[in-house]
Design a protein around this motif. Sequence first.
Motif, PDB file in Angstrom:
ATOM      1  N   PHE A   9       0.970  -1.328  -0.018  1.00  0.00           N
ATOM      2  CA  PHE A   9       0.133   0.151   0.316  1.00  0.00           C
ATOM      3  C   PHE A   9       0.477   1.276  -0.095  1.00  0.00           C
ATOM      4  O   PHE A   9       0.665   2.680  -0.964  1.00  0.00           O
ATOM      5  N   ALA A  10       2.020   1.272   0.613  1.00  0.00           N
ATOM      6  CA  ALA A  10       2.799   2.678   1.253  1.00  0.00           C
ATOM      7  C   ALA A  10       3.495   2.325  -0.289  1.00  0.00           C
ATOM      8  O   ALA A  10       3.538   4.043  -0.362  1.00  0.00           O
ATOM      9  N   ALA A  11       3.733   1.813  -0.659  1.00  0.00           N
ATOM     10  CA  ALA A  11       5.320   1.535  -2.296  1.00  0.00           C
ATOM     11  C   ALA A  11       4.661   2.095  -3.392  1.00  0.00           C
ATOM     12  O   ALA A  11       4.659   3.599  -4.161  1.00  0.00           O
ATOM     13  N   VAL A  12       2.947   1.458  -3.294  1.00  0.00           N
ATOM     14  CA  VAL A  12       2.503   2.135  -4.949  1.00  0.00           C
ATOM     15  C   VAL A  12       1.289   3.061  -3.958  1.00  0.00           C
ATOM     16  O   VAL A  12       1.307   4.155  -5.240  1.00  0.00           O
ATOM     17  N   GLY A  13       0.491   2.939  -3.565  1.00  0.00           N
ATOM     18  CA  GLY A  13       0.042   4.480  -2.958  1.00  0.00           C
ATOM     19  C   GLY A  13       0.407   5.478  -2.354  1.00  0.00           C
ATOM     20  O   GLY A  13       0.075   6.621  -2.905  1.00  0.00           O
ATOM     21  N   PHE A  14       1.331   5.894  -2.441  1.00  0.00           N
ATOM     22  CA  PHE A  14       2.569   6.849  -1.733  1.00  0.00           C
ATOM     23  C   PHE A  14       3.611   7.158  -3.163  1.00  0.00           C
ATOM     24  O   PHE A  14       3.948   7.948  -3.672  1.00  0.00           O
ATOM     25  N   LEU A  39     -11.201  -7.364   2.119  1.00  0.00           N
ATOM     26  CA  LEU A  39     -11.419  -6.185   2.825  1.00  0.00           C
ATOM     27  C   LEU A  39     -10.552  -5.380   2.751  1.00  0.00           C
ATOM     28  O   LEU A  39     -10.273  -4.198   1.924  1.00  0.00           O
ATOM     29  N   ALA A  40      -9.439  -5.928   3.112  1.00  0.00           N
ATOM     30  CA  ALA A  40      -8.119  -5.554   2.908  1.00  0.00           C
ATOM     31  C   ALA A  40      -7.638  -5.197   1.739  1.00  0.00           C
ATOM     32  O   ALA A  40      -7.352  -4.081   0.652  1.00  0.00           O
ATOM     33  N   ILE A  41      -7.524  -6.311   0.278  1.00  0.00           N
ATOM     34  CA  ILE A  41      -7.482  -5.871  -0.693  1.00  0.00           C
ATOM     35  C   ILE A  41      -8.381  -5.207  -1.854  1.00  0.00           C
ATOM     36  O   ILE A  41      -7.763  -4.154  -2.594  1.00  0.00           O
ATOM     37  N   ALA A  42      -9.354  -5.394  -1.053  1.00  0.00           N
ATOM     38  CA  ALA A  42     -11.063  -4.588  -1.526  1.00  0.00           C
ATOM     39  C   ALA A  42     -10.358  -2.605  -1.909  1.00  0.00           C
ATOM     40  O   ALA A  42     -10.380  -1.655  -2.667  1.00  0.00           O
ATOM     41  N   GLY A  43     -10.049  -2.772  -0.567  1.00  0.00           N
ATOM     42  CA  GLY A  43      -9.561  -1.403  -0.018  1.00  0.00           C
ATOM     43  C   GLY A  43      -8.743  -0.619  -0.775  1.00  0.00           C
ATOM     44  O   GLY A  43      -8.625   0.258  -1.367  1.00  0.00           O
ATOM     45  N   MET A  44      -7.385  -1.474  -0.791  1.00  0.00           N
ATOM     46  CA  MET A  44      -6.494  -0.857  -1.711  1.00  0.00           C
ATOM     47  C   MET A  44      -5.951  -0.838  -2.973  1.00  0.00           C
ATOM     48  O   MET A  44      -5.491  -0.016  -3.378  1.00  0.00           O
ATOM     49  N   LEU A  45      -7.043  -1.756  -4.027  1.00  0.00           N
ATOM     50  CA  LEU A  45      -7.630  -1.579  -4.525  1.00  0.00           C
ATOM     51  C   LEU A  45      -8.147  -0.706  -5.238  1.00  0.00           C
ATOM     52  O   LEU A  45      -7.994   0.505  -6.086  1.00  0.00           O
ATOM     53  N   SER A  46      -9.385  -0.174  -4.588  1.00  0.00           N
ATOM     54  CA  SER A  46     -10.251   0.655  -4.941  1.00  0.00           C
ATOM     55  C   SER A  46      -9.053   2.192  -4.816  1.00  0.00           C
ATOM     56  O   SER A  46      -9.325   3.288  -4.814  1.00  0.00           O
ATOM     57  N   THR A  47      -8.523   2.431  -3.511  1.00  0.00           N
ATOM     58  CA  THR A  47      -7.633   3.038  -3.074  1.00  0.00           C
ATOM     59  C   THR A  47      -6.970   4.243  -4.391  1.00  0.00           C
ATOM     60  O   THR A  47      -6.775   4.743  -4.500  1.00  0.00           O
ATOM     61  N   PHE A  48      -6.459   2.686  -5.314  1.00  0.00           N
ATOM     62  CA  PHE A  48      -5.042   2.912  -6.282  1.00  0.00           C
ATOM     63  C   PHE A  48      -6.484   3.402  -7.479  1.00  0.00           C
ATOM     64  O   PHE A  48      -5.886   4.650  -8.337  1.00  0.00           O
ATOM     65  N   TYR A  49      -7.626   3.332  -7.455  1.00  0.00           N
ATOM     66  CA  TYR A  49      -8.401   3.053  -8.288  1.00  0.00           C
ATOM     67  C   TYR A  49      -8.703   4.398  -8.519  1.00  0.00           C
ATOM     68  O   TYR A  49      -8.859   5.684  -9.455  1.00  0.00           O
ATOM     69  N   ALA A  50      -9.541   5.393  -7.466  1.00  0.00           N
ATOM     70  CA  ALA A  50      -9.551   6.414  -7.080  1.00  0.00           C
ATOM     71  C   ALA A  50      -8.220   7.176  -7.524  1.00  0.00           C
ATOM     72  O   ALA A  50      -8.666   8.344  -7.438  1.00  0.00           O
ATOM     73  N   GLN A  51      -7.341   7.145  -7.062  1.00  0.00           N
ATOM     74  CA  GLN A  51      -6.420   8.059  -7.230  1.00  0.00           C
ATOM     75  C   GLN A  51      -6.365   8.459  -8.530  1.00  0.00           C
ATOM     76  O   GLN A  51      -6.157   9.275  -9.115  1.00  0.00           O
ATOM     77  N   ARG A  52      -6.260   7.529  -9.712  1.00  0.00           N
ATOM     78  CA  ARG A  52      -5.950   7.008 -10.183  1.00  0.00           C
ATOM     79  C   ARG A  52      -7.271   8.443 -11.549  1.00  0.00           C
ATOM     80  O   ARG A  52      -6.854   9.242 -11.483  1.00  0.00           O
ATOM     81  N   ASP A  53      -8.763   8.480 -10.585  1.00  0.00           N
ATOM     82  CA  ASP A  53      -9.540   9.145 -10.688  1.00  0.00           C
ATOM     83  C   ASP A  53      -9.595  10.405 -10.718  1.00  0.00           C
ATOM     84  O   ASP A  53      -9.872  11.526 -11.467  1.00  0.00           O
ATOM     85  N   MET A  54      -8.309  10.787  -9.415  1.00  0.00           N
ATOM     86  CA  MET A  54      -8.212  12.276  -9.206  1.00  0.00           C
ATOM     87  C   MET A  54      -7.502  12.910 -10.238  1.00  0.00           C
ATOM     88  O   MET A  54      -7.290  14.001 -10.437  1.00  0.00           O
TER      89      MET A  54
END
Length: 196
Positions: free
Chosen positions: A12-17, A86-101
């Motif tokens: 999450f930290a490596a990809v999301g941030f 839940l953790a995997i769905a939350g992580m993938l959803s975070t990346f998806y929402a970041q992309r949409d932003m």
Amino acid sequence: MPYAALALYLVFAAVGFGWRSWAQYRRTGSTGFRRVGSSPGALLAGAGFLFAALAGVAAPALQIAGLLSPVPVLDAGWLQAVGLVLAIAGMLSTFYAQRDMGESWRVGVDQDETTQLVRDGVFGLVRNPIFTAMLAFAAGTALLAPNALALGAFGLLLVSIELQVRVVEEPYLAAVHGAQYRRYRAEVGRFVPGIG
């Protein structure tokens, strides 16, 4: 399962941030990271995010080391399976929402900067899909290593996100985007569709 929680936090930290910041820099010349504001609410939210992240990583590590024990009522295989999903769905959803932003993605708020008000994609369903997804991720990892520190980290993240949204981001967006943001706020839920 605490090993899975720790591995997911690192991804999450490596990809999301890390990766997201690099991609933002390549696209715009900016990493997307902004300083924490100087208001008490912004300082509390920023400190809360930092401590929640550190505690979230420490909780499974300390459980692996045998220094923390799971809360007995939450130490069940089916809850850990729910946590993993839940953790995997939350992580993938975070990346998806970041992309949409898109180019408006930021960590923190610069009061002197104006970005586009994003209303498309998942932002048409909820105003803060990244935060919603982050909370799902944190809840999932807390179920994977369900000790007192993990549960406290989730609670602290929840409070920090509420502060960030209500005290920092919403007033900023209302000031910058005016009536357009007020319409958006009236039509789209804060964290869940149709609520808030």
